[in-house]
Design an enzyme around this catalytic site. Structure first.
Site, PDB file in Angstrom:
ATOM      1  N   SER A  47       0.828  -1.220   0.000  1.00 35.43           N
ATOM      2  CA  SER A  47       0.000   0.000   0.000  1.00 35.43           C
ATOM      3  C   SER A  47       0.859   1.266   0.000  1.00 35.43           C
ATOM      4  O   SER A  47       0.382   2.335  -0.381  1.00 35.43           O
ATOM      5  CB  SER A  47      -0.960   0.016   1.193  1.00 35.43           C
ATOM      6  OG  SER A  47      -0.269   0.068   2.420  1.00 35.43           O
ATOM      7  N   HIS A  48       2.127   1.167   0.428  1.00 36.46           N
ATOM      8  CA  HIS A  48       2.969   2.364   0.476  1.00 36.46           C
ATOM      9  C   HIS A  48       4.310   2.175  -0.229  1.00 36.46           C
ATOM     10  O   HIS A  48       5.280   2.859   0.055  1.00 36.46           O
ATOM     11  CB  HIS A  48       3.131   2.851   1.924  1.00 36.46           C
ATOM     12  CG  HIS A  48       1.855   3.464   2.428  1.00 36.46           C
ATOM     13  ND1 HIS A  48       0.774   2.698   2.771  1.00 36.46           N
ATOM     14  CD2 HIS A  48       1.473   4.752   2.561  1.00 36.46           C
ATOM     15  CE1 HIS A  48      -0.227   3.484   3.131  1.00 36.46           C
ATOM     16  NE2 HIS A  48       0.161   4.740   3.004  1.00 36.46           N
ATOM     17  N   ALA A 123       4.903   5.521   4.431  1.00 40.35           N
ATOM     18  CA  ALA A 123       4.928   4.684   5.632  1.00 40.35           C
ATOM     19  C   ALA A 123       5.914   5.294   6.624  1.00 40.35           C
ATOM     20  O   ALA A 123       6.908   5.920   6.238  1.00 40.35           O
ATOM     21  CB  ALA A 123       5.361   3.274   5.255  1.00 40.35           C
ATOM     22  N   LEU A 124       5.659   5.053   7.905  1.00 42.51           N
ATOM     23  CA  LEU A 124       6.504   5.665   8.939  1.00 42.51           C
ATOM     24  C   LEU A 124       7.611   4.744   9.447  1.00 42.51           C
ATOM     25  O   LEU A 124       8.582   5.216  10.042  1.00 42.51           O
ATOM     26  CB  LEU A 124       5.629   6.108  10.123  1.00 42.51           C
ATOM     27  CG  LEU A 124       4.523   7.117   9.795  1.00 42.51           C
ATOM     28  CD1 LEU A 124       3.756   7.497  11.055  1.00 42.51           C
ATOM     29  CD2 LEU A 124       5.091   8.364   9.127  1.00 42.51           C
ATOM     30  N   THR A 160      -6.463   8.807   8.790  1.00 38.87           N
ATOM     31  CA  THR A 160      -6.087   7.398   8.964  1.00 38.87           C
ATOM     32  C   THR A 160      -4.902   7.279   9.924  1.00 38.87           C
ATOM     33  O   THR A 160      -4.517   6.175  10.317  1.00 38.87           O
ATOM     34  CB  THR A 160      -5.761   6.761   7.605  1.00 38.87           C
ATOM     35  OG1 THR A 160      -4.880   7.632   6.875  1.00 38.87           O
ATOM     36  CG2 THR A 160      -7.015   6.557   6.780  1.00 38.87           C
ATOM     37  N   ASP A 178       3.870  -0.449  12.859  1.00 39.13           N
ATOM     38  CA  ASP A 178       3.482   0.770  12.138  1.00 39.13           C
ATOM     39  C   ASP A 178       2.111   0.516  11.547  1.00 39.13           C
ATOM     40  O   ASP A 178       1.965  -0.330  10.664  1.00 39.13           O
ATOM     41  CB  ASP A 178       4.502   1.039  11.012  1.00 39.13           C
ATOM     42  CG  ASP A 178       4.136   2.269  10.195  1.00 39.13           C
ATOM     43  OD1 ASP A 178       3.265   3.046  10.640  1.00 39.13           O
ATOM     44  OD2 ASP A 178       4.731   2.444   9.113  1.00 39.13           O
ATOM     45  N   ALA A 180      -2.015   2.186  10.587  1.00 38.44           N
ATOM     46  CA  ALA A 180      -3.055   3.209  10.560  1.00 38.44           C
ATOM     47  C   ALA A 180      -3.945   2.991  11.776  1.00 38.44           C
ATOM     48  O   ALA A 180      -4.163   1.848  12.193  1.00 38.44           O
ATOM     49  CB  ALA A 180      -3.880   3.072   9.282  1.00 38.44           C
ATOM     50  N   GLU A 188      -4.815   0.715   1.471  1.00 38.93           N
ATOM     51  CA  GLU A 188      -5.216  -0.694   1.432  1.00 38.93           C
ATOM     52  C   GLU A 188      -6.609  -0.821   0.788  1.00 38.93           C
ATOM     53  O   GLU A 188      -6.846  -1.712  -0.024  1.00 38.93           O
ATOM     54  CB  GLU A 188      -5.222  -1.225   2.869  1.00 38.93           C
ATOM     55  CG  GLU A 188      -5.260  -2.720   2.999  1.00 38.93           C
ATOM     56  CD  GLU A 188      -4.017  -3.428   2.487  1.00 38.93           C
ATOM     57  OE1 GLU A 188      -2.924  -2.841   2.485  1.00 38.93           O
ATOM     58  OE2 GLU A 188      -4.173  -4.574   2.036  1.00 38.93           O
ATOM     59  N   ARG A 310       7.290  -8.591   7.177  1.00 35.77           N
ATOM     60  CA  ARG A 310       8.078  -7.653   6.376  1.00 35.77           C
ATOM     61  C   ARG A 310       9.548  -8.100   6.292  1.00 35.77           C
ATOM     62  O   ARG A 310      10.154  -8.089   5.212  1.00 35.77           O
ATOM     63  CB  ARG A 310       7.979  -6.299   7.091  1.00 35.77           C
ATOM     64  CG  ARG A 310       8.088  -5.104   6.253  1.00 35.77           C
ATOM     65  CD  ARG A 310       7.533  -3.879   6.944  1.00 35.77           C
ATOM     66  NE  ARG A 310       7.985  -3.579   8.277  1.00 35.77           N
ATOM     67  CZ  ARG A 310       9.196  -3.198   8.632  1.00 35.77           C
ATOM     68  NH1 ARG A 310      10.131  -3.093   7.722  1.00 35.77           N
ATOM     69  NH2 ARG A 310       9.496  -2.936   9.885  1.00 35.77           N
TER      70      ARG A 310
HETATM   71  P1  NDP Z   1      -1.013  -3.379   8.678  1.00 36.91           P
HETATM   72  O1  NDP Z   1      -2.346  -3.590   9.270  1.00 36.91           O
HETATM   73  O2  NDP Z   1      -0.668  -4.077   7.422  1.00 36.91           O
HETATM   74  O3  NDP Z   1       0.113  -3.735   9.738  1.00 36.91           O
HETATM   75  C1  NDP Z   1       0.197  -3.071  10.939  1.00 36.91           C
HETATM   76  C2  NDP Z   1       1.326  -3.594  11.794  1.00 36.91           C
HETATM   77  O4  NDP Z   1       0.892  -4.785  12.445  1.00 36.91           O
HETATM   78  C3  NDP Z   1       2.574  -3.970  11.024  1.00 36.91           C
HETATM   79  O5  NDP Z   1       3.685  -3.639  11.795  1.00 36.91           O
HETATM   80  C4  NDP Z   1       2.406  -5.480  10.838  1.00 36.91           C
HETATM   81  O6  NDP Z   1       3.600  -6.163  10.623  1.00 36.91           O
HETATM   82  C5  NDP Z   1       1.757  -5.856  12.136  1.00 36.91           C
HETATM   83  N1  NDP Z   1       0.974  -7.089  12.051  1.00 36.91           N
HETATM   84  C6  NDP Z   1       0.106  -7.434  11.088  1.00 36.91           C
HETATM   85  N2  NDP Z   1      -0.426  -8.641  11.378  1.00 36.91           N
HETATM   86  C7  NDP Z   1       0.124  -9.043  12.542  1.00 36.91           C
HETATM   87  C8  NDP Z   1      -0.019 -10.198  13.363  1.00 36.91           C
HETATM   88  N3  NDP Z   1      -0.829 -11.182  13.008  1.00 36.91           N
HETATM   89  N4  NDP Z   1       0.723 -10.294  14.485  1.00 36.91           N
HETATM   90  C9  NDP Z   1       1.555  -9.284  14.840  1.00 36.91           C
HETATM   91  N5  NDP Z   1       1.736  -8.175  14.101  1.00 36.91           N
HETATM   92  C10 NDP Z   1       1.020  -8.055  12.982  1.00 36.91           C
HETATM   93  O7  NDP Z   1      -0.735  -1.798   8.514  1.00 36.91           O
HETATM   94  P2  NDP Z   1      -1.717  -0.680   7.952  1.00 36.91           P
HETATM   95  O8  NDP Z   1      -2.383  -1.194   6.717  1.00 36.91           O
HETATM   96  O9  NDP Z   1      -2.545  -0.146   9.045  1.00 36.91           O
HETATM   97  O10 NDP Z   1      -0.648   0.437   7.546  1.00 36.91           O
HETATM   98  C11 NDP Z   1       0.216   0.186   6.444  1.00 36.91           C
HETATM   99  C12 NDP Z   1       1.148   1.342   6.243  1.00 36.91           C
HETATM  100  O11 NDP Z   1       0.423   2.465   5.847  1.00 36.91           O
HETATM  101  C13 NDP Z   1       1.939   1.763   7.474  1.00 36.91           C
HETATM  102  O12 NDP Z   1       3.312   1.661   7.140  1.00 36.91           O
HETATM  103  C14 NDP Z   1       1.556   3.202   7.711  1.00 36.91           C
HETATM  104  O13 NDP Z   1       2.603   4.055   8.124  1.00 36.91           O
HETATM  105  C15 NDP Z   1       1.055   3.615   6.339  1.00 36.91           C
HETATM  106  N6  NDP Z   1       0.102   4.709   6.442  1.00 36.91           N
HETATM  107  C16 NDP Z   1       0.514   5.970   6.145  1.00 36.91           C
HETATM  108  C17 NDP Z   1      -0.343   7.029   6.256  1.00 36.91           C
HETATM  109  C18 NDP Z   1       0.105   8.427   6.002  1.00 36.91           C
HETATM  110  O14 NDP Z   1      -0.687   9.334   6.131  1.00 36.91           O
HETATM  111  N7  NDP Z   1       1.327   8.686   5.652  1.00 36.91           N
HETATM  112  C19 NDP Z   1      -1.729   6.851   6.670  1.00 36.91           C
HETATM  113  C20 NDP Z   1      -2.055   5.478   6.996  1.00 36.91           C
HETATM  114  C21 NDP Z   1      -1.166   4.453   6.873  1.00 36.91           C
HETATM  115  P3  NDP Z   1       3.939  -6.768   9.131  1.00 36.91           P
HETATM  116  O15 NDP Z   1       4.210  -5.573   8.272  1.00 36.91           O
HETATM  117  O16 NDP Z   1       5.131  -7.624   9.354  1.00 36.91           O
HETATM  118  O17 NDP Z   1       2.719  -7.529   8.695  1.00 36.91           O
HETATM  119  O1  PYC Z   2      -3.116   4.893   3.297  1.00 37.03           O
HETATM  120  O2  PYC Z   2      -4.350   6.056   4.674  1.00 37.03           O
HETATM  121  C1  PYC Z   2      -3.437   5.957   3.857  1.00 37.03           C
HETATM  122  C2  PYC Z   2      -2.654   7.150   3.525  1.00 37.03           C
HETATM  123  C3  PYC Z   2      -2.997   8.434   3.707  1.00 37.03           C
HETATM  124  C4  PYC Z   2      -1.954   9.204   3.243  1.00 37.03           C
HETATM  125  C5  PYC Z   2      -1.007   8.367   2.797  1.00 37.03           C
HETATM  126  N1  PYC Z   2      -1.437   7.112   2.982  1.00 37.03           N
END
Ligand code: NDP
Ligand code: PYC
Length: 340
Positions: A47-48, A123-124, A160, A178, A180, A188, A310
């Site tokens: 997604s990122h 992503a952060l 988010t 990391d 949302a 996503e 990851r």
């Molecule tokens: P996910 O739900 O895919 O994952 C969230 C975290 O939980 C990850 O560290 C993941 O590790 C971990 N995880 C997932 N499944 C498990 C499990 N079963 N047991 C333990 N840990 C688990 O992330 P999001 O979809 O919420 O976010 C994805 C990215 O989007 C992030 O990097 C975020 O920074 C980015 N984002 C950026 C925004 C912006 O405004 N710039 C806004 C929103 C999101 P793993 O990766 O190993 O699965």
């Molecule tokens: O996936 O929610 C998101 C997002 C917002 C800005 C960048 N990514």
């Protein structure tokens, strides 16, 4: 059918910088953005990763970003570093502020970097992992656009709002999460839409406030926070700490600033760093061992640590020398590379 194409890792960075410079980003911005996109794609953060090049180009087309802006550090003696991204993308400002954040953390034990006036798409975890890779613990957070309803509501008020944390582990990958604070990241949901897949229940409501699993209806309606009122409160905290606290916009204000144009949200970012040597009274090694016992007890019972998927993806992709990219996305990227 969702076919994927292999893309050699060595081509990732060049493809990204080509697209970004062709769409008005300076070499410096393009390099900083491509680095993060490549890092994410190698870790299968779809997604990122490359997908976000579409958002970068859309942001440029929306017309408010300055693709040439050079960030300016505010002069300060304290533990809080402020950097003005001057309406550029956040990543160059992060790079420019990082050395001072590190120096301040080593000096004071705890320090903060506030990035202001940045467009933000990324992503952060790559940012907090730069800090944990040198032995510091770190957190980062940002608002976004007001797409997310607070618990009990049905209208987008919150962003988010991702929260990332990384803890250094000697000789091992760090403990990092990391996510949302919405049930799904917006990116996503966009990927579900592109793949023609329904969302799970509980991710969004439609524009009339009814639960929906249709990705388009979710994008047109309101997303929901994870964990009900708990995720909602966490999301509000992020609005406050990475918004009013640092003299920057909330997700509602970012949405208003965009005036209906697409692209990345515009706001601030807060990064906090902690030096264990200051906090643990010189007992860092002993306390690291205690943290390791905690991790071991989690893994021993069959649970996985966040980021393990990851790290496994990184090892696999690096070993084989290529990543897999959805064929439709690859076509879109080729169009962008040709200036489309
Ligand atoms: P996910 O739900 O895919 O994952 C969230 C975290 O939980 C990850 O560290 C993941 O590790 C971990 N995880 C997932 N499944 C498990 C499990 N079963 N047991 C333990 N840990 C688990 O992330 P999001 O979809 O919420 O976010 C994805 C990215 O989007 C992030 O990097 C975020 O920074 C980015 N984002 C950026 C925004 C912006 O405004 N710039 C806004 C929103 C999101 P793993 O990766 O190993 O699965
Ligand atoms: O996936 O929610 C998101 C997002 C917002 C800005 C960048 N990514």
């Amino acid at each position: 059918m969702n076919t994927v194409v292999p893309l050699e890792i060595e081509r990732l960075s060049r493809l990204s910088t080509d697209i970004l410079t062709k769409h008005g980003f300076s070499d410096q911005h393009a390099t900083a953005i491509a680095k993060i996109i490549t890092t994410c794609q190698i870790d299968d953060c779809h997604s990122h990763g490359l997908f976000r090049l579409l958002m970068c180009c859309e942001t440029m087309k929306a017309g408010k970003i300055d693709g040439q802006a050079l960030p300016v550090l505010h002069a300060t003696e304290g533990a809080v570093t402020r950097i003005d991204a001057r309406q550029g993308m956040s990543l160059l400002a992060f790079e420019a502020g990082l050395p001072r954040l590190i120096d301040n953390t080593r000096k004071h034990g705890i320090a903060a970097l506030a990035i202001n006036r940045c467009f933000h798409f990324s992503a952060l975890w790559p940012e907090v992992e730069q800090l944990s890779s040198i032995g510091l613990a770190a957190m980062a957070m940002v608002p976004s656009h007001s797409w997310v309803a607070p618990a009990g509501g049905k209208r987008g008020t919150l962003g988010t709002n991702p929260l990332a944390f990384s803890w250094p582990r000697s000789g091992r990958n760090p403990f990092t999460f990391d996510f949302a604070t919405s049930g799904f990241a917006r990116g996503e949901i966009e990927l579900y839409l592109r793949a023609g897949k329904p969302l799970p229940e509980g991710v969004a409501v439609d524009k009339d406030g009814y639960p929906t699993t249709d990705p388009q209806a979710a994008l047109d309606g309101a997303m929901l926070t994870f964990g009900g009122y708990k995720g909602s409160a966490l999301s509000i905290m992020i609005e406050l700490l990475a918004g009013p606290l640092i003299d920057d916009l909330t997700s509602m204000e970012s949405m208003k600033f965009a005036e209906g144009m697409g692209g990345a949200p515009y706001h601030g970012e807060l990064i906090l760093a902690f030096d264990p040597d200051h906090f643990s009274g010189g007992q860092t090694a002993r306390n690291d061992a205690r943290a390791e016992r905690l991790f071991a007890d989690i893994v021993d019972q069959g649970a996985r640590l966040p980021s393990q998927r990851r790290f496994d993806a990184r090892a696999r992709n690096i070993a084989r020398g290529y990543v897999e990219v959805p064929a439709a996305l690859f076509e879109d990227l080729k169009t962008l590379q040709n200036g489309g």
